[in-house]
Scaffold this motif. Structure first.
Motif, mmCIF file in Angstrom:
data_model
loop_
_atom_site.group_PDB
_atom_site.id
_atom_site.type_symbol
_atom_site.label_atom_id
_atom_site.label_comp_id
_atom_site.label_asym_id
_atom_site.label_seq_id
_atom_site.Cartn_x
_atom_site.Cartn_y
_atom_site.Cartn_z
ATOM 1 N N LEU A 138 90.196 141.281 27.845
ATOM 2 C CA LEU A 138 91.270 140.287 27.906
ATOM 3 C C LEU A 138 90.800 138.952 27.337
ATOM 4 C CD1 LEU A 138 92.446 140.885 31.596
ATOM 5 C CD2 LEU A 138 93.541 141.788 29.525
ATOM 6 N N ARG A 139 91.736 138.257 26.694
ATOM 7 C CA ARG A 139 91.537 136.862 26.320
ATOM 8 C C ARG A 139 92.668 136.040 26.924
ATOM 9 N NH1 ARG A 139 91.879 134.667 20.175
ATOM 10 N NH2 ARG A 139 94.070 135.211 20.533
ATOM 11 N N PHE A 140 92.310 135.149 27.843
ATOM 12 C CA PHE A 140 93.254 134.217 28.449
ATOM 13 C C PHE A 140 93.249 132.941 27.605
ATOM 14 C CE2 PHE A 140 91.602 136.985 31.676
ATOM 15 C CZ PHE A 140 92.627 137.205 32.591
ATOM 16 N N GLN A 141 94.396 132.562 27.059
ATOM 17 C CA GLN A 141 94.491 131.393 26.195
ATOM 18 C C GLN A 141 95.078 130.235 26.988
ATOM 19 O OE1 GLN A 141 93.562 131.268 22.637
ATOM 20 N NE2 GLN A 141 93.572 129.148 23.369
ATOM 21 N N GLN A 142 94.208 129.368 27.511
ATOM 22 C CA GLN A 142 94.666 128.249 28.334
ATOM 23 C C GLN A 142 95.389 127.207 27.486
ATOM 24 O OE1 GLN A 142 91.273 128.322 31.870
ATOM 25 N NE2 GLN A 142 91.228 126.673 30.386
ATOM 26 N N ALA A 143 96.282 126.470 28.136
ATOM 27 C CA ALA A 143 97.049 125.437 27.442
ATOM 28 C C ALA A 143 96.159 124.318 26.923
ATOM 29 C CB ALA A 143 98.118 124.874 28.378
ATOM 30 N N ASN A 144 95.005 124.102 27.552
ATOM 31 C CA ASN A 144 94.098 123.026 27.122
ATOM 32 C C ASN A 144 93.204 123.441 25.954
ATOM 33 O OD1 ASN A 144 92.209 124.723 28.299
ATOM 34 N ND2 ASN A 144 91.640 123.313 29.931
ATOM 35 N N GLY A 145 93.427 124.644 25.409
ATOM 36 C CA GLY A 145 92.668 125.115 24.261
ATOM 37 C C GLY A 145 91.446 125.940 24.606
ATOM 38 N N GLN A 146 91.012 125.904 25.845
ATOM 39 C CA GLN A 146 89.860 126.708 26.252
ATOM 40 C C GLN A 146 90.280 128.162 26.491
ATOM 41 O OE1 GLN A 146 87.885 124.887 29.589
ATOM 42 N NE2 GLN A 146 87.601 122.949 28.533
#
Length: 361
Positions: A127-135
């Motif tokens: 999985l890749r979680f794409q956070q709103a802060n870019g991390q």
């Protein structure tokens, strides 16, 4: 996954254990090769990441454009709904009460992209979680709970003991038996091997981080954890016999609605090892349900969202850190080498044409 009464099953002989290990050997080959890179165990010359990939290609055959390990898979997309419970443990944005987009991949842990789905009892989720802060938070998980052994030396010994004999093409039962007798720490893994059967669906499996990680909250308090994605769907009694049933099953289930898993964080107790993935954390442990993973769509891996993602387990957001487990750094190095080689091949293949390469953050 397991028989209703495992104790009535006849014990596996050393050669049968070796063969079962061989069926899921792609996982151990990658880890052992990666450990060889970081520790220099293929002396007299230190092994580079490129030579690690060479070992995988030698063992599994060359399949240009595919991952060197877990090459047979399917892309999925969805999101993670945090329930806010993880905030007490980690400052990572993914644990706040927000929805985080996810690009993932289910895969079969063999080295051949054309293996039948029944070739191995192990299933994997990345999985890749794409956070709103870019991390980003990237994680690769497996349906087993522990690795066979906990040190680089022992892992290399396992690879040697279960390697195919050139004369027979099968592991030497004497070497395999001697290794297991000398390494009682393999007991937890072998207990899983004896009863493991191929699952009928990706959606009914529980996927485990196996390695330990550190979570740090806003106050700076650090907690050692392992995590699992626990499926909502119930396991079927038996797997089909078709070569490619997992993809067809996933397509059918998603056509009927999203599939869900609960993210369970297991908190280490004092004395639980953070640096030995062969040891289960026994006894009572506090667990935190941090939210729900929802998978909505699937795509072929040739052109799906997961194709150009390197699921490096050390690409982590603030609030999540790799532990002192030596496997983590080794996996990261090997994944990078494999990704670099694969990325150079895809443009020359018709089914990978015109694909933009992902830029690592």
């Amino acid at each position: 996954m397991a028989d209703s009464d495992p104790q009535q099953r006849p014990p596996l002989s050393p050669v049968n254990l070796a063969l079962r290990l061989g069926a899921i050997g792609a996982v151990t080959v990658l880890i052992a090769a990666a450990l060889a890179y970081t520790g220099g165990y293929f002396s007299p010359e230190r092994v580079t990441p490129a030579r690690v990939v060479d070992v995988l290609e030698h063992n599994n055959g060359e399949h240009p454009g595919f991952r060197r390990n877990h090459p047979k898979g399917i892309c999925v997309t969805g999101y993670f709904d945090s329930n806010g419970a993880g905030v007490e443990l980690s400052s990572a944005e993914v644990f706040s009460a927000t929805r985080t987009p996810v690009q993932g991949r289910f895969s079969l842990p063999t080295g051949n992209p054309y293996s039948p789905d029944s070739a191995a009892p192990l299933r994997s989720m990345a999985l890749r979680f794409q956070q709103a802060n870019g991390q980003q938070w990237r994680t690769g998980m497996n349906s087993m709970a522990v690795f066979p052994v906990g040190t680089p030396e022992a892992f290399f010994g396992l690879l040697q003991a279960t390697a195919p004999d050139p004369a027979t093409g099968k592991p030497d039962p004497k070497k395999a038996g001697a290794f297991f007798a000398a390494h009682p720490e393999t007991g937890a893994f072998l207990a899983w091997v004896k009863t493991a059967k191929p699952a009928a669906s990706f959606t009914t499996e529980t996927y485990n981080s196996v390695n330990a990680f550190y979570l740090t909250n806003a106050a700076g308090v650090r907690q050692t954890v392992r995590w699992s994605m626990v499926a909502d769907a119930q396991a079927d009694s038996a797997a089909p016999t078709a070569d490619d049933y997992l993809q067809a099953d996933l397509q059918q289930r998603l056509a009927n609605g999203p599939q869900r898993w609960s993210l369970i964080l297991t908190l280490a107790n004092p004395g639980d090892p953070s640096n030995d993935a062969s040891k289960a954390w026994s006894g009572e442990h506090r667990q935190v349900n941090a939210g729900t993973l929802v998978i909505e769509h699937e795509q072929a891996q040739d052109n799906g969202a997961c194709r150009d993602i390197n699921y490096d387990p050390l690409i982590l957001p603030s609030g999540i850190e790799g532990s002192d487990d030596p496997l983590l750094a080794a996996r990261s190095a090997a994944y990078a080498a494999s990704y670099q080689r694969r990325a150079g091949e895809v443009e020359s293949l018709p089914h990978h044409a015109n694909a933009a390469q992902e830029q690592r953050p």
